[in-house]
Scaffold this active site. Structure first.
Site, PDB file in Angstrom:
ATOM      1  N   ASP A 167     -10.217   3.150   1.534  1.00 31.09           N
ATOM      2  CA  ASP A 167     -10.378   2.638   2.905  1.00 31.09           C
ATOM      3  C   ASP A 167     -11.027   3.692   3.807  1.00 31.09           C
ATOM      4  O   ASP A 167     -11.880   3.357   4.641  1.00 31.09           O
ATOM      5  CB  ASP A 167      -9.017   2.269   3.507  1.00 31.09           C
ATOM      6  CG  ASP A 167      -8.489   0.942   2.974  1.00 31.09           C
ATOM      7  OD1 ASP A 167      -9.303   0.091   2.572  1.00 31.09           O
ATOM      8  OD2 ASP A 167      -7.256   0.768   2.959  1.00 31.09           O
ATOM      9  N   LYS A 226       0.796  -1.232   0.000  1.00 31.83           N
ATOM     10  CA  LYS A 226       0.000   0.000   0.000  1.00 31.83           C
ATOM     11  C   LYS A 226       0.831   1.285   0.000  1.00 31.83           C
ATOM     12  O   LYS A 226       0.419   2.292  -0.554  1.00 31.83           O
ATOM     13  CB  LYS A 226      -0.927   0.029   1.223  1.00 31.83           C
ATOM     14  CG  LYS A 226      -2.150  -0.844   1.070  1.00 31.83           C
ATOM     15  CD  LYS A 226      -3.076  -0.652   2.259  1.00 31.83           C
ATOM     16  CE  LYS A 226      -4.294  -1.531   2.120  1.00 31.83           C
ATOM     17  NZ  LYS A 226      -5.300  -1.284   3.145  1.00 31.83           N
TER      18      LYS A 226
END
Ligand code: ATR
Length: 265
Positions: A103, A67
């Site tokens: 997210d 990420k």
């Protein structure tokens, strides 16, 4: 046929393939969602040869441990990636490989279905990339106060400073001070951390709401303890669903089929 996939290492635990393939199927979109299990040292090669290659990959869901490290290899990233320092979604726009982070949206959406953070005192456990997405969302949603606690104090303090929120050592937490407690570490997750919570069971009060971003199992030890004390619990499954629906909409431009996606996970 368009190709999408989860980029992770390992990738075996991910429920993204079931969720996105069910949605492609339901909307009769000619696309396949695969698992790309790529070790860190092969990330650059994978992006250059596969994602940007002749048979290009149209989009990626990005997970641990890529990420953060994927960011320099993208052509452009949006404000969410810059603020959070992590990218969980890659897509093409005008021939540019772009990064965003769904997210924080997923967390905010899943929480706001049943909980209003305005004016609430919130404790966030953990200080990694997932915690950054959570705190970014809470700040945007006008949370009353935010406190971080973390195993490594130095990292927790630096995190708190970055976001201009408070830090408290775990041993000095006063449960009565908090309304909502958000768990962002891997503790509780299937495959090594099951039955472990970062907080003692004695922490919990009836007025607490507990949110765990871990969604396998659906009820982690953290949530079981909170529920046992009479608190309200919110499973990370909804966050996973909401961040995935947003990814689907970015990749396809179509409205994500919520019921189908929910049932698939
Ligand atoms: P992610 O990007 O998924 O959030 P990360 O950046 O590695 O992952 O952060 C993981 C978080 O979980 C950190 O807050 C980490 O605590 P440390 O800063 O002390 O490393 C926390 N964490 C991971 N394993 C843990 C464990 N066994 N006990 C307590 N906290 C843990």
């Amino acid at each position: 046929m368009k190709r999408f996939g989860i980029l992770a290492y390992p990738a075996s635990h991910s429920r993204s393939p079931e969720m996105h393939n069910a949605a492609f199927h339901a909307l009769k979109i000619d696309a396949l969602f695969e698992k790309y299990e790529i070790p860190p040292e092969k990330l650059q090669e994978f992006l250059e040869e596969k994602v940007r290659g002749e048979k290009k990959i149209n989009g990626l869901a990005v997970s641990i441990p890529h990420k953060e490290t994927i960011i320099p290899f993208l052509d452009t990233v949006d404000d969410s990636v810059q603020a959070i320092g992590a990218c969980n979604t890659v897509y093409w726009k005008n021939n540019q490989l772009c990064g965003t982070n769904t997210d924080s949206y997923g967390f905010s959406k899943a929480l706001s279905d049943t909980y209003n953070v305005t004016g609430k005192n919130i404790l966030v456990v953990g200080a990694g990339g997932a915690a950054r997405a959570v705190v970014y969302a809470l700040l945007q949603d006008n949370a009353g106060s935010i406190t971080i606690t973390n195993r490594t104090k130095e990292k927790g303090r630096n995190f708190a400073q970055d976001f201009a929120v408070s830090f408290q050592e775990k041993g000095e937490l006063e449960p009565e001070q908090y309304d909502l407690i958000v768990q962002t570490t891997p503790l509780g997750m299937q495959g090594g951390y099951e039955k472990i919570s970062p907080l003692p069971s004695s922490f919990w009060r009836e007025n607490h709401t507990a949110f765990d971003i871990v969604y396998t199992p659906e009820k982690t030890q953290f949530l079981l303890d909170a529920e046992g004390a009479g608190g309200t619990i919110i499973s990370g499954k909804n966050m996973f669903l909401c961040q995935g629906m947003k990814q689907f909409e970015i990749w396809t431009g179509e409205k994500a089929p919520e019921t189908i996606m929910r049932e698939s996970i």
